[in-house]
Write an enzyme that holds these catalytic residues in place. Sequence first.
Site, PDB file in Angstrom:
ATOM      1  CD  GLU A 160      -6.516   5.872   8.501  1.00 42.36           C
ATOM      2  OE1 GLU A 160      -6.510   5.430   7.348  1.00 42.36           O
ATOM      3  OE2 GLU A 160      -5.474   6.023   9.172  1.00 42.36           O
ATOM      4  CG  HIS A 196      -3.327   1.489   3.144  1.00 44.31           C
ATOM      5  ND1 HIS A 196      -2.532   1.353   2.031  1.00 44.31           N
ATOM      6  CD2 HIS A 196      -4.324   2.337   2.810  1.00 44.31           C
ATOM      7  CE1 HIS A 196      -3.020   2.105   1.063  1.00 44.31           C
ATOM      8  NE2 HIS A 196      -4.113   2.719   1.506  1.00 44.31           N
ATOM      9  CB  CYS A 203      -4.435   3.155   7.788  1.00 38.96           C
ATOM     10  SG  CYS A 203      -3.859   3.760   6.198  1.00 38.96           S
TER      11      CYS A 203
END
Length: 191
Positions: A16, A130, A111
């Site tokens: 990420e 997420h 996320c």
Amino acid sequence: MVKVCLFVADGTDEIEFSAPWGIFKRAEIPIDSVYVGENKDRLVKMSRDVEMYANRSYKEIPSADDFAKQYDIAIIPGGGLGAKTLSTTPFVQQVVKEFYKKPNKWIGMICAGTLTAKTSGLPNKQITGHPSVRGQLEEGGYKYLDQPVVLEENLITSQGPGTAMLFGLKLLEQVASKDKYNAVYKSLSMP
């Protein structure tokens, strides 16, 4: 010219972090890694044990207003421990609040980093993140969308490592020319 801040803390997810970093580097758009933590050397230990030195520490930036004078995009990656640090750090929260109010400023969260929308007190929006943080986002009043990337005003959110390239490209699309975006997209051999 646009300049990007990619926040990083111990426990940040490598993918990420790396995906948007690589995308903005390919686009030749200046990007800094800004460390949020206590290590004076700015040595960051990522979630899967990759170590890197950040370009600078957030402590070098006097205020969120000064930050907004230096950067146009603030990216908050996930990774359990990293996301917890970033989402609970008052400076990061203030940056998110300030950027949300300003035209031509962009916020990217991916996320568990999307919890920063909640801890910063952003208005209830459509958001993704997420699946493990879905409940916390919905408890905060956000409408969770099970989509790889969600664009809502100047907030771009994404689900996790598997969507990180799409996330980085969506951020780039907001600030780059169509030609630049297409050149970067092509260089990535996207399916």
